[in-house]
Design a protein around this motif. Structure first.
Motif, mmCIF file in Angstrom:
data_model
loop_
_atom_site.group_PDB
_atom_site.id
_atom_site.type_symbol
_atom_site.label_atom_id
_atom_site.label_comp_id
_atom_site.label_asym_id
_atom_site.label_seq_id
_atom_site.Cartn_x
_atom_site.Cartn_y
_atom_site.Cartn_z
ATOM 1 N N THR A 10 22.766 40.033 31.182
ATOM 2 C CA THR A 10 23.970 41.661 29.907
ATOM 3 C C THR A 10 24.309 40.565 28.876
ATOM 4 N N GLY A 35 25.861 40.888 25.606
ATOM 5 C CA GLY A 35 27.368 41.508 24.479
ATOM 6 C C GLY A 35 27.015 42.024 22.870
ATOM 7 N N THR A 62 25.262 45.594 25.687
ATOM 8 C CA THR A 62 26.929 45.721 26.506
ATOM 9 C C THR A 62 27.601 46.125 24.368
ATOM 10 N N LEU A 105 34.582 41.449 30.421
ATOM 11 C CA LEU A 105 33.006 41.900 30.863
ATOM 12 C C LEU A 105 31.923 41.146 31.153
ATOM 13 N N VAL A 134 29.153 39.018 30.851
ATOM 14 C CA VAL A 134 28.048 38.905 29.911
ATOM 15 C C VAL A 134 27.822 37.881 29.776
#
Length: 326
Positions: free
Chosen positions: A58, A60, A90, A112, A114
């Motif tokens: 992922t 960000g 994200t 988060l 990431v």
């Protein structure tokens, strides 16, 4: 996984190999495991896999909002190219560009899962003494000046502006007025500096700069202040150029026979302006691709370092520019 192994009559290790696409599994056994997965509705636990391999797949993205054309098209390109590499994004928009809000966005991103962050904000708002990224999180900055702190991917703002102004001078215009983006914007400042430099080098008068906020309405208001002897305008983006065209029309000044107008961005709608807009083309898709590739190079520990990767621009000549009236 144990349920799949039991139904397929294999070991959990075999199920793991099939789930991760590894070799060393007989094809008939692989099909047997896949059939058991389908029957049970089994999906690999991405959170568990992330913990095991230390990757979240992922990216960000922190930005000031999606209202501007540049931001929205860059984010679209980032998402598209990230997906081709097996990554999701994200997104954390920063409503008001204050230092506290920027710090809050980085704090949220740090909480988060990431692997890296692409920052589409003015980098001068990042104070190295207060903004700290969590260990192991990599950063790429878009459309800003990060000095030697982070890798940067940017459109060649200055060269695009130079092409626009030189085009107008080569048509025979004595000077060029500029409707710039907001003060403090990196891209607006780069375009304005290039505009001024070209006029200085050509020994031409430098008109007072007019400011907008990237919107068509701000371009319209700025163009109301253009003097009657103005024959050429370089707008900082296509949306402001649209406002300039409207203002000139209302003032009874024909484009391009009396006034030439050049924009910046090359929106999909630019060719449908009346007249079709001469503008500087930005390759937002390439900017997004290079952002993702730069970030993945860091994630994969490939050799890289701070510096600016410039994506070339080029002028697209359409019907909004012509020689000045005799």
């Amino acid at each position: 996984m144990a349920d799949v192994a039991k139904l397929a009559g294999v070991s959990s290790q075999t199920v793991s190999r099939v789930a991760n696409g590894q070799s060393g599994v007989v094809e008939s056994t692989r099909e047997q495991v896949l059939a058991a997965m389908r029957e049970l509705g089994y999906r690999p636990n991405s959170a568990a896999r992330s913990l095991r391999y230390g990757r979240f797949n992922t990216i960000g993205v922190i930005l000031f909002g999606l209202a501007s054309t540049g931001n929205s098209r860059t984010v679209e390109a980032i998402a598209t190219h990230a997906a081709t590499e097996g990554y999701a994004i994200t997104l954390i928009p920063v409503g008001v560009p204050t230092q506290d809000n920027v710090l809050g966005a980085f704090t949220r991103m740090g909480e988060l899962a990431v692997d890296g962050v692409i920052v589409i904000i003015e980098i001068h708002l990042l104070d190295a003494t207060t903004v700290a990224l969590p260990p192991g999180v990599h950063v790429v900055v878009v459309d800003s000046d990060a000095g030697d702190r982070y890798p940067v991917v940017d459109t060649d703002q200055a060269d695009g502006a130079r092409q626009a102004v030189r085009h107008l001078l080569e048509l025979g215009h004595h000077s060029v007025w500029h409707v710039a983006g907001p003060a403090g914007s990196y891209s607006a400042d780069r375009r304005a500096v290039a505009w001024r430099t070209v006029l200085e080098e050509a020994g031409r008068p430098i008109p007072a700069i007019l400011r907008g906020d990237w919107s068509a309405e701000s371009g319209y208001r700025a163009a109301l202040d253009l003097p009657d002897d103005c024959t050429a305008v370089f707008a900082g983006n296509d949306q402001m150029a649209l406002g300039v065209l409207r203002a000139l029309h209302e003032r009874g000044r024909a484009v391009p026979s009396e006034v030439s107008v050049v924009g910046f961005d090359d929106l999909a709608e630019a060719s449908s302006y009346l007249p079709p807009l001469t503008t500087v083309h930005q390759d937002f898709a390439e900017v997004g691709r290079r952002c993702v590739q730069s970030l993945l190079a860091q994630i994969r520990a490939e050799p890289a370092g701070p510096g600016t990767d410039l994506v070339p621009t080029h002028l697209v000549v359409r019907g909004s520019t012509a020689p000045p009236p005799a």
